[in-house]
Design a protein around this motif. Structure first.
Motif, PDB file in Angstrom:
ATOM      1  N   PHE A  41      -6.481   4.927  11.420  1.00  0.00           N
ATOM      2  CA  PHE A  41      -5.969   3.786  10.670  1.00  0.00           C
ATOM      3  C   PHE A  41      -7.085   3.028   9.968  1.00  0.00           C
ATOM      4  CE2 PHE A  41      -4.168  -0.508  10.208  1.00  0.00           C
ATOM      5  CZ  PHE A  41      -2.928  -0.211   9.685  1.00  0.00           C
ATOM      6  N   PHE A 109       9.236   0.589   0.203  1.00  0.00           N
ATOM      7  CA  PHE A 109       7.912   0.972  -0.274  1.00  0.00           C
ATOM      8  C   PHE A 109       7.858   1.166  -1.785  1.00  0.00           C
ATOM      9  CE2 PHE A 109       7.755   2.364   4.215  1.00  0.00           C
ATOM     10  CZ  PHE A 109       6.597   1.696   4.614  1.00  0.00           C
ATOM     11  N   THR A 255       1.774   0.474  15.783  1.00  0.00           N
ATOM     12  CA  THR A 255       0.561   0.365  14.982  1.00  0.00           C
ATOM     13  C   THR A 255       0.644   1.173  13.697  1.00  0.00           C
ATOM     14  OG1 THR A 255      -0.759   0.004  16.964  1.00  0.00           O
ATOM     15  CG2 THR A 255      -1.935   0.738  14.998  1.00  0.00           C
ATOM     16  N   LEU A 258       3.776   1.727   9.267  1.00  0.00           N
ATOM     17  CA  LEU A 258       3.745   1.715   7.798  1.00  0.00           C
ATOM     18  C   LEU A 258       3.237   3.024   7.218  1.00  0.00           C
ATOM     19  CD1 LEU A 258       2.666  -1.977   7.175  1.00  0.00           C
ATOM     20  CD2 LEU A 258       4.943  -0.977   7.001  1.00  0.00           C
ATOM     21  N   PRO A 259       2.113   3.570   7.676  1.00  0.00           N
ATOM     22  CA  PRO A 259       1.735   4.885   7.146  1.00  0.00           C
ATOM     23  C   PRO A 259       2.677   6.005   7.576  1.00  0.00           C
ATOM     24  CG  PRO A 259       0.190   4.173   8.833  1.00  0.00           C
ATOM     25  CD  PRO A 259       1.055   2.997   8.529  1.00  0.00           C
ATOM     26  N   GLN A 262       6.138   6.418   5.571  1.00  0.00           N
ATOM     27  CA  GLN A 262       5.973   6.880   4.193  1.00  0.00           C
ATOM     28  C   GLN A 262       5.772   8.386   4.102  1.00  0.00           C
ATOM     29  OE1 GLN A 262       3.428   4.229   1.623  1.00  0.00           O
ATOM     30  NE2 GLN A 262       3.039   3.247   3.603  1.00  0.00           N
ATOM     31  N   TYR A 280      -2.237   7.440  -2.114  1.00  0.00           N
ATOM     32  CA  TYR A 280      -2.289   6.123  -1.488  1.00  0.00           C
ATOM     33  C   TYR A 280      -1.050   5.881  -0.633  1.00  0.00           C
ATOM     34  CZ  TYR A 280      -6.134   4.975  -4.639  1.00  0.00           C
ATOM     35  OH  TYR A 280      -7.339   4.974  -5.311  1.00  0.00           O
ATOM     36  N   ARG A 282       1.186   2.678   0.968  1.00  0.00           N
ATOM     37  CA  ARG A 282       1.424   1.289   0.585  1.00  0.00           C
ATOM     38  C   ARG A 282       1.623   0.394   1.809  1.00  0.00           C
ATOM     39  NH1 ARG A 282       4.875   0.626  -4.814  1.00  0.00           N
ATOM     40  NH2 ARG A 282       3.647   1.990  -6.173  1.00  0.00           N
ATOM     41  N   ILE A 283       1.221  -0.866   1.663  1.00  0.00           N
ATOM     42  CA  ILE A 283       1.459  -1.876   2.687  1.00  0.00           C
ATOM     43  C   ILE A 283       2.369  -2.941   2.079  1.00  0.00           C
ATOM     44  CG2 ILE A 283       0.429  -3.596   4.220  1.00  0.00           C
ATOM     45  CD1 ILE A 283      -0.381  -0.753   4.906  1.00  0.00           C
ATOM     46  N   LEU A 285       3.877  -6.305   1.786  1.00  0.00           N
ATOM     47  CA  LEU A 285       3.514  -7.600   2.357  1.00  0.00           C
ATOM     48  C   LEU A 285       4.762  -8.425   2.663  1.00  0.00           C
ATOM     49  CD1 LEU A 285       0.500  -8.519   0.039  1.00  0.00           C
ATOM     50  CD2 LEU A 285       0.446  -7.565   2.355  1.00  0.00           C
TER      51      LEU A 285
END
Length: 292
Positions: A41, A109, A255, A258-259, A262, A280, A282-283, A285
């Motif tokens: 991460f 996303f 943890t 998010l990755p 996707q 990439y 994405r995060i 927010l």
């Protein structure tokens, strides 16, 4: 009667995930269930140590990989499905309700316009109760929603691979607070599994053991009904839902959610690279609930 299949487990202590290789002893045809792609991460780097252990086992035992089976779109690890398929073949499969999960997360996303939430990123989408073959052994896909809308369990001979639906009896059950999750559905799905014969072996996808024991991943229907701290016999649906709702409200987000999401809704493929050649993640927010 002797079992026609052999099962080998691979435990990843970083994500507490168990990957399985199930194979027909007669034909040496195999399925891999829930493979892991390692992800750091902090650096954003992937590596293949966990998947390479599975790959080595398949190759050393001269197995022909028919299937790479996902129980659901995992929120705690990236899938190694693409890596394995590129090296040893196999059809990547998941439950047909992955489309519902893709729809939710493609919006969250804001995926590229070419991404379609139609499940076609996978080679096969299972319907509830659908049978399929691992060599000469018949297996059955069972829809067990609740943790997510798309969770599947896979029954092979006298065993069932339940994904995140159930954990070891002293750990309990999966959370039901992700988008599309439902504690009522989860209770009913668990009881679908617990109606199988008492001697049915249950293989779980994760173990989060107490300090008093080492990680484990094999139990039985009888043991779950007698000892599961959340759904043993005598615990009704309303009691379970109240417990699960209160417990989930206090849990932090995984943890790697998010990755992982996707990648996993894409059947383990990375997002397409930008014009600089780099892919990439994405995060989003302020999009997910805050858990402190």
């Amino acid at each position: 009667m002797h079992a026609q299949t052999a099962t080998q487990a691979f435990f990843d202590p970083i994500t507490w995930t168990v990957t399985y290789v199930v194979w027909d002893k007669a034909s040496r045809h195999a399925a891999v269930i829930d493979p892991v792609l390692d992800y750091d991460f902090k650096s954003g780097h992937t590596h293949t140590g966990s998947a390479d252990r599975v790959l080595a086992y398949v190759q050393e035992n001269r197995l022909q990989l028919d299937w790479i089976l996902e129980t659901h779109a995992h929120a705690d690890h990236l899938s190694g499905a693409q890596y394995l398929q590129q090296r040893i073949g196999g059809r990547i499969a998941i439950g047909e309700h992955i489309r519902d999960v893709q729809t939710v997360f493609s919006r969250m996303f804001n995926f590229e316009r070419s991404f379609m939430p139609d499940g076609k990123q996978f080679d096969h989408l299972f319907k509830d109760g659908e049978t399929f073959m691992i060599g000469g052994v018949e297996a059955t896909a069972l829809l067990v929603p609740g943790h997510t809308p798309a969770d599947m369990a896979y029954r092979v001979e006298g065993a069932v691979f339940v994904g995140d639906t159930l954990f070891m009896p002293d750990v309990g059950t999966a959370r039901a607070d992700f988008p599309g999750g439902d504690a009522h559905q989860l209770y009913r799905s668990i009881h679908r599994i617990l109606q199988l014969p008492p001697q049915t072996v249950i293989y779980v996808c994760h173990d989060y053991p107490p300090a008093s024991r080492e990680p484990e991943w094999q139990t039985t229907v009888a043991e779950q009904r007698a000892r599961n701290i959340h759904v043993r016999d005598g615990i009704g649906e309303d009691e379970f839902v109240a417990m699960r709702t209160a417990r989930d409200s206090a849990l932090e987000m995984p943890t790697l959610i998010l990755p992982s999401i996707q990648v996993n809704v894409r059947a383990g493929q990375m997002p397409p690279p930008d014009d600089n050649g780099i892919a990439y993640l994405r995060i989003p927010l302020n999009a997910l609930p805050v858990r402190r």
